[in-house]
Design a protein around this motif. Sequence first.
Motif, PDB file in Angstrom:
ATOM      1  N   GLY A 480       0.795  -1.225   0.000  1.00 16.73           N
ATOM      2  CA  GLY A 480       0.000   0.000   0.000  1.00 16.73           C
ATOM      3  C   GLY A 480       0.821   1.266   0.000  1.00 16.73           C
ATOM      4  N   LEU A 481       1.998   1.249  -0.594  1.00 16.49           N
ATOM      5  CA  LEU A 481       2.863   2.430  -0.652  1.00 16.49           C
ATOM      6  C   LEU A 481       2.517   3.255  -1.884  1.00 16.49           C
ATOM      7  CD1 LEU A 481       5.391   4.124   0.113  1.00 16.49           C
ATOM      8  CD2 LEU A 481       6.744   2.492  -1.240  1.00 16.49           C
ATOM      9  N   ARG A 482       2.496   4.572  -1.715  1.00 16.91           N
ATOM     10  CA  ARG A 482       2.328   5.487  -2.843  1.00 16.91           C
ATOM     11  C   ARG A 482       3.551   6.389  -2.906  1.00 16.91           C
ATOM     12  NH1 ARG A 482      -1.634   7.731  -6.150  1.00 16.91           N
ATOM     13  NH2 ARG A 482      -1.195   9.872  -6.826  1.00 16.91           N
ATOM     14  N   ILE A 483       4.213   6.408  -4.079  1.00 18.55           N
ATOM     15  CA  ILE A 483       5.351   7.287  -4.315  1.00 18.55           C
ATOM     16  C   ILE A 483       4.955   8.250  -5.416  1.00 18.55           C
ATOM     17  CG2 ILE A 483       7.770   7.435  -4.993  1.00 18.55           C
ATOM     18  CD1 ILE A 483       8.172   4.632  -3.920  1.00 18.55           C
ATOM     19  N   ASP A 484       5.017   9.535  -5.123  1.00 15.73           N
ATOM     20  CA  ASP A 484       4.508  10.546  -6.043  1.00 15.73           C
ATOM     21  C   ASP A 484       5.605  11.550  -6.397  1.00 15.73           C
ATOM     22  OD1 ASP A 484       2.714  11.949  -7.571  1.00 15.73           O
ATOM     23  OD2 ASP A 484       1.882  13.084  -5.888  1.00 15.73           O
ATOM     24  N   ARG A 485       5.844  11.749  -7.690  1.00 18.36           N
ATOM     25  CA  ARG A 485       6.709  12.802  -8.229  1.00 18.36           C
ATOM     26  C   ARG A 485       8.148  12.706  -7.696  1.00 18.36           C
ATOM     27  NH1 ARG A 485       2.731  15.344  -5.935  1.00 18.36           N
ATOM     28  NH2 ARG A 485       4.080  16.729  -4.716  1.00 18.36           N
ATOM     29  N   ALA A 486       8.742  11.536  -7.765  1.00 14.85           N
ATOM     30  CA  ALA A 486      10.137  11.387  -7.366  1.00 14.85           C
ATOM     31  C   ALA A 486      11.039  12.098  -8.367  1.00 14.85           C
ATOM     32  CB  ALA A 486      10.514   9.906  -7.277  1.00 14.85           C
ATOM     33  N   ALA A 487      12.066  12.785  -7.866  1.00 12.95           N
ATOM     34  CA  ALA A 487      12.999  13.471  -8.752  1.00 12.95           C
ATOM     35  C   ALA A 487      13.866  12.484  -9.522  1.00 12.95           C
ATOM     36  CB  ALA A 487      13.873  14.425  -7.951  1.00 12.95           C
ATOM     37  N   TYR A 503       0.415  -3.923  -4.134  1.00 11.39           N
ATOM     38  CA  TYR A 503      -0.598  -2.871  -4.251  1.00 11.39           C
ATOM     39  C   TYR A 503      -0.004  -1.482  -3.989  1.00 11.39           C
ATOM     40  CZ  TYR A 503      -3.196  -7.162  -3.924  1.00 11.39           C
ATOM     41  OH  TYR A 503      -3.628  -8.436  -4.139  1.00 11.39           O
ATOM     42  N   CYS A 504       1.108  -1.226  -4.658  1.00 12.69           N
ATOM     43  CA  CYS A 504       1.777   0.068  -4.548  1.00 12.69           C
ATOM     44  C   CYS A 504       1.518   0.887  -5.809  1.00 12.69           C
ATOM     45  CB  CYS A 504       3.285  -0.121  -4.353  1.00 12.69           C
ATOM     46  SG  CYS A 504       3.716  -1.063  -2.866  1.00 12.69           S
ATOM     47  N   ASP A 505       1.504   2.208  -5.658  1.00 11.76           N
ATOM     48  CA  ASP A 505       1.347   3.133  -6.781  1.00 11.76           C
ATOM     49  C   ASP A 505       2.581   4.009  -6.883  1.00 11.76           C
ATOM     50  OD1 ASP A 505      -1.119   2.141  -7.320  1.00 11.76           O
ATOM     51  OD2 ASP A 505      -2.244   3.908  -6.694  1.00 11.76           O
ATOM     52  N   LEU A 506       3.109   4.149  -8.112  1.00 10.94           N
ATOM     53  CA  LEU A 506       4.222   5.043  -8.376  1.00 10.94           C
ATOM     54  C   LEU A 506       3.781   6.009  -9.464  1.00 10.94           C
ATOM     55  CD1 LEU A 506       5.452   2.052  -7.626  1.00 10.94           C
ATOM     56  CD2 LEU A 506       7.612   3.148  -8.142  1.00 10.94           C
ATOM     57  N   THR A 507       3.751   7.304  -9.149  1.00 11.73           N
ATOM     58  CA  THR A 507       3.196   8.283 -10.074  1.00 11.73           C
ATOM     59  C   THR A 507       4.189   9.401 -10.347  1.00 11.73           C
ATOM     60  OG1 THR A 507       2.220   9.724  -8.390  1.00 11.73           O
ATOM     61  CG2 THR A 507       0.932   7.822  -9.067  1.00 11.73           C
ATOM     62  N   ALA A 520      19.003  -8.378  -9.463  1.00 10.28           N
ATOM     63  CA  ALA A 520      17.973  -8.064  -8.473  1.00 10.28           C
ATOM     64  C   ALA A 520      16.707  -8.857  -8.786  1.00 10.28           C
ATOM     65  CB  ALA A 520      17.680  -6.572  -8.481  1.00 10.28           C
ATOM     66  N   GLU A 521      15.994  -9.280  -7.717  1.00  6.74           N
ATOM     67  CA  GLU A 521      14.823 -10.129  -7.898  1.00  6.74           C
ATOM     68  C   GLU A 521      13.641  -9.673  -7.045  1.00  6.74           C
ATOM     69  OE1 GLU A 521      16.073 -14.077  -7.006  1.00  6.74           O
ATOM     70  OE2 GLU A 521      17.350 -14.259  -8.785  1.00  6.74           O
ATOM     71  N   PRO A 522      13.247  -8.432  -7.120  1.00  5.93           N
ATOM     72  CA  PRO A 522      12.060  -8.015  -6.351  1.00  5.93           C
ATOM     73  C   PRO A 522      10.790  -8.601  -6.957  1.00  5.93           C
ATOM     74  CG  PRO A 522      12.777  -6.253  -7.791  1.00  5.93           C
ATOM     75  CD  PRO A 522      13.812  -7.328  -7.912  1.00  5.93           C
ATOM     76  N   ARG A 523       9.766  -8.717  -6.138  1.00  9.44           N
ATOM     77  CA  ARG A 523       8.467  -9.246  -6.589  1.00  9.44           C
ATOM     78  C   ARG A 523       7.406  -8.174  -6.369  1.00  9.44           C
ATOM     79  NH1 ARG A 523       5.880 -14.181  -7.425  1.00  9.44           N
ATOM     80  NH2 ARG A 523       7.885 -15.242  -7.098  1.00  9.44           N
ATOM     81  N   PHE A 524       6.588  -7.947  -7.418  1.00 10.90           N
ATOM     82  CA  PHE A 524       5.555  -6.925  -7.385  1.00 10.90           C
ATOM     83  C   PHE A 524       4.201  -7.581  -7.637  1.00 10.90           C
ATOM     84  CE2 PHE A 524       9.499  -5.063  -8.805  1.00 10.90           C
ATOM     85  CZ  PHE A 524       9.613  -3.920  -8.031  1.00 10.90           C
ATOM     86  N   THR A 525       3.226  -7.251  -6.781  1.00 15.69           N
ATOM     87  CA  THR A 525       1.879  -7.794  -6.921  1.00 15.69           C
ATOM     88  C   THR A 525       0.876  -6.647  -6.889  1.00 15.69           C
ATOM     89  OG1 THR A 525       2.545  -9.822  -5.768  1.00 15.69           O
ATOM     90  CG2 THR A 525       0.181  -9.369  -5.963  1.00 15.69           C
ATOM     91  N   GLY A 526       0.055  -6.567  -7.933  1.00 10.26           N
ATOM     92  CA  GLY A 526      -1.020  -5.572  -7.953  1.00 10.26           C
ATOM     93  C   GLY A 526      -0.536  -4.137  -7.909  1.00 10.26           C
ATOM     94  N   CYS A 527       0.632  -3.861  -8.447  1.00  8.26           N
ATOM     95  CA  CYS A 527       1.188  -2.508  -8.409  1.00  8.26           C
ATOM     96  C   CYS A 527       0.847  -1.752  -9.685  1.00  8.26           C
ATOM     97  CB  CYS A 527       2.703  -2.557  -8.218  1.00  8.26           C
ATOM     98  SG  CYS A 527       3.207  -3.303  -6.642  1.00  8.26           S
ATOM     99  N   ARG A 528       0.870  -0.416  -9.607  1.00  3.46           N
ATOM    100  CA  ARG A 528       0.560   0.438 -10.749  1.00  3.46           C
ATOM    101  C   ARG A 528       1.633   1.510 -10.903  1.00  3.46           C
ATOM    102  NH1 ARG A 528      -5.350   2.785 -10.136  1.00  3.46           N
ATOM    103  NH2 ARG A 528      -4.332   3.711  -8.310  1.00  3.46           N
ATOM    104  N   VAL A 529       1.965   1.815 -12.167  1.00  6.66           N
ATOM    105  CA  VAL A 529       2.829   2.931 -12.500  1.00  6.66           C
ATOM    106  C   VAL A 529       2.001   3.900 -13.337  1.00  6.66           C
ATOM    107  CG1 VAL A 529       4.941   3.671 -13.624  1.00  6.66           C
ATOM    108  CG2 VAL A 529       4.878   1.466 -12.443  1.00  6.66           C
ATOM    109  N   LEU A 530       1.941   5.158 -12.920  1.00 11.43           N
ATOM    110  CA  LEU A 530       1.044   6.109 -13.553  1.00 11.43           C
ATOM    111  C   LEU A 530       1.784   7.390 -13.940  1.00 11.43           C
ATOM    112  CD1 LEU A 530      -0.470   4.885 -10.729  1.00 11.43           C
ATOM    113  CD2 LEU A 530      -2.430   5.848 -11.927  1.00 11.43           C
ATOM    114  N   CYS A 549       0.314  -6.388 -12.493  1.00  9.62           N
ATOM    115  CA  CYS A 549       0.796  -5.007 -12.436  1.00  9.62           C
ATOM    116  C   CYS A 549       0.495  -4.308 -13.750  1.00  9.62           C
ATOM    117  CB  CYS A 549       2.298  -4.968 -12.163  1.00  9.62           C
ATOM    118  SG  CYS A 549       2.763  -5.669 -10.562  1.00  9.62           S
ATOM    119  N   VAL A 550       0.230  -3.019 -13.720  1.00 15.13           N
ATOM    120  CA  VAL A 550      -0.141  -2.289 -14.927  1.00 15.13           C
ATOM    121  C   VAL A 550       0.568  -0.950 -14.961  1.00 15.13           C
ATOM    122  CG1 VAL A 550      -2.417  -3.361 -15.102  1.00 15.13           C
ATOM    123  CG2 VAL A 550      -2.146  -1.226 -13.814  1.00 15.13           C
TER     124      VAL A 550
END
Length: 898
Positions: A480-487, A503-507, A520-530, A549-550
């Motif tokens: 449930g992490l949201r990352i918004d407008r990273a430089a 279920y993380c959002d990166l926008t 690297a081997e991270p696993r992502f489930t239900g995440c979104r990049v917007l 992921c979408v």
Amino acid sequence: MTTTTAGTPPLRVAAKGWGGHRTIASALAAAPAGAVITIAPGVYTESLRLERRVLLEPEYGTGTVHLRSPGGPVLDVTAPDCEVHGLELRGSDPAEPAVRVADAAGLTLAECDLGRGRIDVLGSRDDTGAAANSALTSADTLARALRDPVGGGVLLVRGGRLHDARHAAVHLEGDARARLVDTAIDTVDGLGVALGGSAVLLAERLRVSATAGSSLRARGSSRVLLRDTRLSGPGRHGLLIEDEAEGLLEDCRISGPARAAVQAGGSATVGLADCRVSGAGTDALAVGGSAQLTVHGCWLLDSAGHGILVTGEAVALAVDILIARSGAAAVRVSELARASLSGCRIGVSGEHGLTVTDAAHAELADTTLSDAAVAGVHTDGRARLTLTGGRIERGETGLRLRSTAEASVRGTTVSGPSKAGVELGPHARTTLEGVRIGSTGSAGVVLAAGARLAMEGCTIEAPGGSGMVVSTGAEPAVSGLRIDRAAKNGILFGPGAGGTFAYCDLTGGNFPALHIGANAEPRFTGCRVLDCGQDVALADEAAPVFEDCVSIRVKNPLLPGVTAAGPAPGAPPRKPAAPGGAAGGTGPAGGARTALGGTAAAGGGFASLSDLSELGEPEPEPETLEELLAELDELVGLDGVKQNVGGMVKLMQTVRLRQQAGLPAPPLSRHLVFAGNPGTGKTTVARLYGRLLKALGLLERGHLVEVDRSALVGEYVGHTGPKTTESFNRARGGVLFIDEAYALVPAGVSNDFGLEAVATLVKLMEDHRDEVVVIAAGYPGDMERFVSSNPGLASRFTRSLVFADYSSTELVRIVEHHAQRHRYELSDGVRGALGRYFDAVPRDARFGNGRTARQVFQAMTERQAMRITELTSPVEAQLVVLDEQDMPELVPPVPPAA
């Protein structure tokens, strides 16, 4: 006229008069119990013994009778309920008692002036007196004790002054009791009040000043209750409380103690309510041993050390307090101590806002920590932290958690630090729940190797670096992490890093939302990049797993299921094609060759690896000297710089050969001055220089740590040295690049903290001459002043490289490199137009050299995009060609004000 309780007239004393006694002693001998003795004005040299209940008072008012001791105490009280009003009393020796109240005796001093000696109140040491004192909590009970003492002596001082004593002004021992009201104690070569045994002191509106020792000291099982009391400028502590003693301060002020305002040890108990502490020479409040401290509604200001220091097995509870402008950490909890803070405000500390170390434990609720010089909260060792509903504002780092014990942070906001929001050290174990991190100077969250993070329902907004940096061996479990407008990147994974993200959002952002390092081997489930330029960039052998992921409104989507040709859900995304590389700078608009063993996708990557280098990431893939020299040669322009660096490389190769042959190495200074205007490639060459030295075997890592004045110079005395040392240590094994180094020595300023930073640098460069290369960069006209500011700098910076401004032809070549990297082509006509454009650009303070070229290229791609959108069916050639139509307009210079 005062009369006795039996109605008899008072006895009169007049040294040279009629109708009375010539001495006070003779009147006392003749006085029955309860007698009143009035004394005519004059000086009486006598030592008095009060064996019956009597009252001594001046005939014509306070200050008219002067009683001097010929030797020994001026008053020796052995009876209960004796009173002395308005007399001036002087002992024979400041180191001896001037007034002595015996066990089971009682004395009231009202509006008296007592000097040259202390008051001794004696007590018995049996359990009867101690039991009586345990119930002594009010003025009423003490008044009864004056009339009918049980156990030790009883003293009441109302008004007046006690001064010119040695060792102590008032000394209570055994089960003695005393009450001081509206009284001043000053000019004491020792303690203001000293308590021992089971003694009790009640004080209201007491003023203690100019004591060489502590204002008050309590030992044994004694008890102190102070109300509306002022303790000013003691030579040691305001209140020193030890053993099993107890102290309670209500609405008191302690100012300017040479040491701690309140110091408690042993198993003492101390409570402060609505008090103000200012200007402590060390810590405002310090408790150790197994002492207990309770603070409510207090202000702790301007201490040279900590606001609150809790050590040993001590326990501290603070509610609704303010701590501001402490020289060290505002609150430090160490060893096995425990501290709980609720509803507190902590601001402007010279180190961390809160430090928890060793095996200590701190709990914070609804507490604000702001403007810490280093971290808002810092933990290490095996310390535990529980933080709920807090705010951490500004400062250098929000949370720096390096303890191996569990840290729990819930419902907390971290905003505006100049570096990372949350930094987890190696093997840290942390839970972040409902945490909001915003406007950080660098990464939002940084995980070092071995760190373990459980993160749920958190937000990272507008970080100045990547949203999250995950190093090799870290174990994040994020939901449930949201990352918004990273430089930079939304999440940056180092080589071999992993973790689970659900279920993380990166926008937003111009860099790839996810940069995944080699293996690297991270696993992502239900995440979104917007709403960003690219969703994923992969290094060699990266193997992430994506489930459901979408990507939404992403310009270059690589996640599965986005395009018809895309891979099936759950498979790793396709590897992006590597663009043609060219020198000329890196940044959001272009890919950058990274230390992760691969090449970032076009449109992203990360401009620097400072987030990872600060955490001690593994070394980059080995690079050959030939490859690096070729990379140097590919840089646009900089012919003089290339020649200098090439010559230095040859010299260092010779030095290496001599060392391998067992021959002494010639004197060699690897430190450099880079003199040039902004955008001339100084940082690019500095980074390449470090890699060259690593390839030569002269540096262990070759990484670059870029700093400026703000990273080296502190705001307070004693802060600059540690800041400079910390920055230097981060560069160990590599290059420390000091941008605008001349700012450390402002022109015309002789007492700036920057001079301390320079002196610290000189010593560190000497102590670690083979570990760190320092490059000082800045405007050509100012760097000579910097080097000449310290003789040690002049002897270490013996070579300067001048970075000339780019010519118009070179600026056109830089635009061409950017175009090749992003798969654009320049028409023949636009090359000439670019040359004319750069010829016309004013070379004033706003001119950015290579930065200007990059800005022009970005403007051209934007104008081309607007033009292409108007075409019905553009062909591929139209999508890649930039021509004269896409040239930006030249902004005329702003005329000077009339």
